[in-house]
Scaffold this motif. Structure first.
Motif, mmCIF file in Angstrom:
data_model
loop_
_atom_site.group_PDB
_atom_site.id
_atom_site.type_symbol
_atom_site.label_atom_id
_atom_site.label_comp_id
_atom_site.label_asym_id
_atom_site.label_seq_id
_atom_site.Cartn_x
_atom_site.Cartn_y
_atom_site.Cartn_z
ATOM 1 N N TRP A 68 31.520 26.775 67.660
ATOM 2 C CA TRP A 68 32.453 27.892 67.492
ATOM 3 C C TRP A 68 31.757 29.084 66.846
ATOM 4 O O TRP A 68 30.938 28.942 65.930
ATOM 5 C CB TRP A 68 33.626 27.463 66.608
ATOM 6 N N GLY A 69 32.137 30.284 67.304
ATOM 7 C CA GLY A 69 31.670 31.504 66.658
ATOM 8 C C GLY A 69 32.493 31.793 65.406
ATOM 9 O O GLY A 69 33.505 31.141 65.125
ATOM 10 N N ASN A 70 32.065 32.806 64.641
ATOM 11 C CA ASN A 70 32.749 33.067 63.374
ATOM 12 C C ASN A 70 34.164 33.603 63.569
ATOM 13 O O ASN A 70 34.957 33.642 62.628
ATOM 14 C CB ASN A 70 31.928 34.032 62.514
ATOM 15 N N LEU A 71 34.529 33.976 64.796
ATOM 16 C CA LEU A 71 35.886 34.429 65.037
ATOM 17 C C LEU A 71 36.904 33.324 64.767
ATOM 18 O O LEU A 71 38.023 33.592 64.319
ATOM 19 C CB LEU A 71 36.012 34.915 66.490
ATOM 20 N N PRO A 88 34.287 35.962 57.819
ATOM 21 C CA PRO A 88 33.475 34.736 57.681
ATOM 22 C C PRO A 88 32.056 34.934 58.222
ATOM 23 O O PRO A 88 31.849 35.591 59.247
ATOM 24 C CB PRO A 88 34.242 33.724 58.531
ATOM 25 N N HIS A 89 31.107 34.369 57.493
ATOM 26 C CA HIS A 89 29.701 34.455 57.897
ATOM 27 C C HIS A 89 29.185 33.073 58.316
ATOM 28 O O HIS A 89 28.022 32.732 58.061
ATOM 29 C CB HIS A 89 28.843 35.009 56.753
ATOM 30 N N ARG A 90 30.029 32.317 58.953
ATOM 31 C CA ARG A 90 29.607 30.980 59.364
ATOM 32 C C ARG A 90 29.978 30.746 60.826
ATOM 33 O O ARG A 90 30.915 31.346 61.357
ATOM 34 C CB ARG A 90 30.253 29.898 58.511
ATOM 35 N N ALA A 91 29.210 29.893 61.479
ATOM 36 C CA ALA A 91 29.470 29.478 62.857
ATOM 37 C C ALA A 91 28.945 28.055 63.024
ATOM 38 O O ALA A 91 28.050 27.616 62.289
ATOM 39 C CB ALA A 91 28.801 30.422 63.852
ATOM 40 N N ASN A 92 29.498 27.345 63.973
ATOM 41 C CA ASN A 92 29.092 25.957 64.200
ATOM 42 C C ASN A 92 27.895 25.882 65.153
ATOM 43 O O ASN A 92 27.853 26.609 66.144
ATOM 44 C CB ASN A 92 30.237 25.147 64.810
ATOM 45 N N PRO A 93 26.958 25.010 64.856
ATOM 46 C CA PRO A 93 25.897 24.760 65.849
ATOM 47 C C PRO A 93 26.466 23.905 66.986
ATOM 48 O O PRO A 93 27.479 23.221 66.832
ATOM 49 C CB PRO A 93 24.840 23.988 65.053
ATOM 50 N N GLY A 94 25.846 23.942 68.127
ATOM 51 C CA GLY A 94 26.299 23.126 69.253
ATOM 52 C C GLY A 94 25.949 21.656 69.050
ATOM 53 O O GLY A 94 25.016 21.310 68.318
ATOM 54 N N GLN A 95 26.725 20.774 69.693
ATOM 55 C CA GLN A 95 26.428 19.345 69.621
ATOM 56 C C GLN A 95 25.174 19.016 70.419
ATOM 57 O O GLN A 95 24.901 19.629 71.457
ATOM 58 C CB GLN A 95 27.609 18.536 70.168
ATOM 59 N N GLU A 96 24.447 18.048 69.954
ATOM 60 C CA GLU A 96 23.233 17.636 70.655
ATOM 61 C C GLU A 96 23.587 16.830 71.911
ATOM 62 O O GLU A 96 24.646 16.212 71.995
ATOM 63 C CB GLU A 96 22.343 16.795 69.736
#
Length: 341
Positions: free
Chosen positions: A125-128, A138-146
């Motif tokens: 997910w992006g920070n939106l 927010p200054h955070r975002a999720n990395p993609g799953q491996e």
């Protein structure tokens, strides 16, 4: 085309793209807020059974199949591009096994049947997505799953209604060539047949598929001769046609050798219906045929048919006997498919 019925492949699905941390920067937008997009999903790895293939030879030259990863998200709420899927096209009748060669993952027995082998990772997910009333920047975002990486075995078991078994030079290839359009190699020395052959047999306006496999010898279950590796191709058959060379002076021993190898192999082959036929009767006189036929009936405990694939003697009777065992099983399967609660 060279025949190959066992191959190992290494697959890996694509990882998901990471989410983006971004904020609106347009002129005259005082409170822009976050607008980071999501990452794209990774590509998955599938296996699909297709018609027109009867070997796994393609997987000898390419063993690695890696799907592409998804692209990262971008600003202005742009989602990254998802990775493309990879599809392994395998022959109908292919079993997919885990690396231990025992755990069954899937059995593809119908054209068009597909199975997911490795699912691609989800994009982050992006920070939106993390914008709240108390955290509007927010200054955070999720990395993609491996992605998922695994090693698998592909094992082909040809799909046929009836299978031919017997010692080398028992006349199996000659029989198949005489009753179908198949053209297996025929010669006067043992182990002429080195790979399985399929033929479509027609009798009384009906058709069924017959498989011819390389001959067995005593100790095949222990690896002698070509071993019993090709017996897997008659595991799906409804009936086995056991051919015994009528010109042999050891009729009873020849019959018992095949029966013992089927029992040693297991997987229910020894329990399948068997039709026994004495071959090459055109090379024998009537008295010898009768004597050897009675000896074989005593050893098998059932009726024995006498045939000559070269001269055509007894062929219709054998094919009708095989068809009588094949058709009821096919009709019962059709009724099961049509029935609904």
């Amino acid at each position: 085309m060279k025949f190959l019925d066992l191959a190992k492949v290494n697959i890996r699905s694509g990882g998901g793209g990471g989410g983006c941390v971004s904020f609106r920067r347009e002129k005259f937008v005082e409170f822009g807020g976050p607008d980071g997009g999501d990452g794209g999903n990774g590509g998955s790895v599938w296996a699909e059974a297709v018609e027109g293939l009867n070997t796994l030879i393609d997987f000898r030259y390419q063993q690695h199949f890696f799907a592409k990863s998804g692209q990262p998200g971008m600003g202005r709420q742009k989602t990254g591009k998802s990775g493309e899927d990879v599809v392994l096209r395998v022959p109908v009748g292919t079993e997919i096994l885990e690396e231990d060669e025992e755990t069954l993952v899937a059995d593809l027995i119908e054209p068009g049947q597909r199975v997911l082998l490795a699912r691609g990772g989800n994009g982050g997910w992006g920070n939106l997505h993390f914008k709240t009333a108390t955290n509007q920047a927010p200054h955070r975002a999720n990395p993609g799953q491996e992605g998922v990486e695994r090693a698998l075995w592909l094992r082909l078991k040809l799909i046929a209604d009836a299978g031919l078994v017997g010692l080398p030079n028992a006349g199996k290839s000659t029989f198949l060539a005489a009753c179908s359009n198949a053209r297996p190699k025929i010669a006067d020395y043992p182990f002429t047949t080195l790979v399985p052959n399929l033929g479509v047999v027609g009798i009384d306006g009906r058709e069924f598929v017959m498989a011819d496999i390389p001959g067995l010898i005593a100790g095949a279950s222990e690896g002698r001769g070509l071993g019993d590796q090709f017996l897997a191709h008659v595991e799906r058959c409804e009936v086995l046609l056991h051919l015994v060379d009528g010109t042999s002076s050891t009729i009873t021993r020849d019959y018992k050798t095949i029966v013992e190898e089927l029992e040693a192999y297991g997987y229910g082959l020894s329990d399948k219906p068997r039709i026994v036929a004495l071959t090459k009767i055109d090379a024998l006189d009537a008295a010898t045929v009768g004597r050897r036929r009675r000896a074989l009936e005593k050893a098998s405990g059932g009726p024995v048919l006498a045939i000559s694939a070269v001269a055509g003697g007894g062929m219709p009777e054998v094919l009708r006997a095989v068809l009588a065992r094949v058709r009821p099983a096919a009709e019962a399967q059709e009724e099961t498919v049509k029935w609904h609660p």
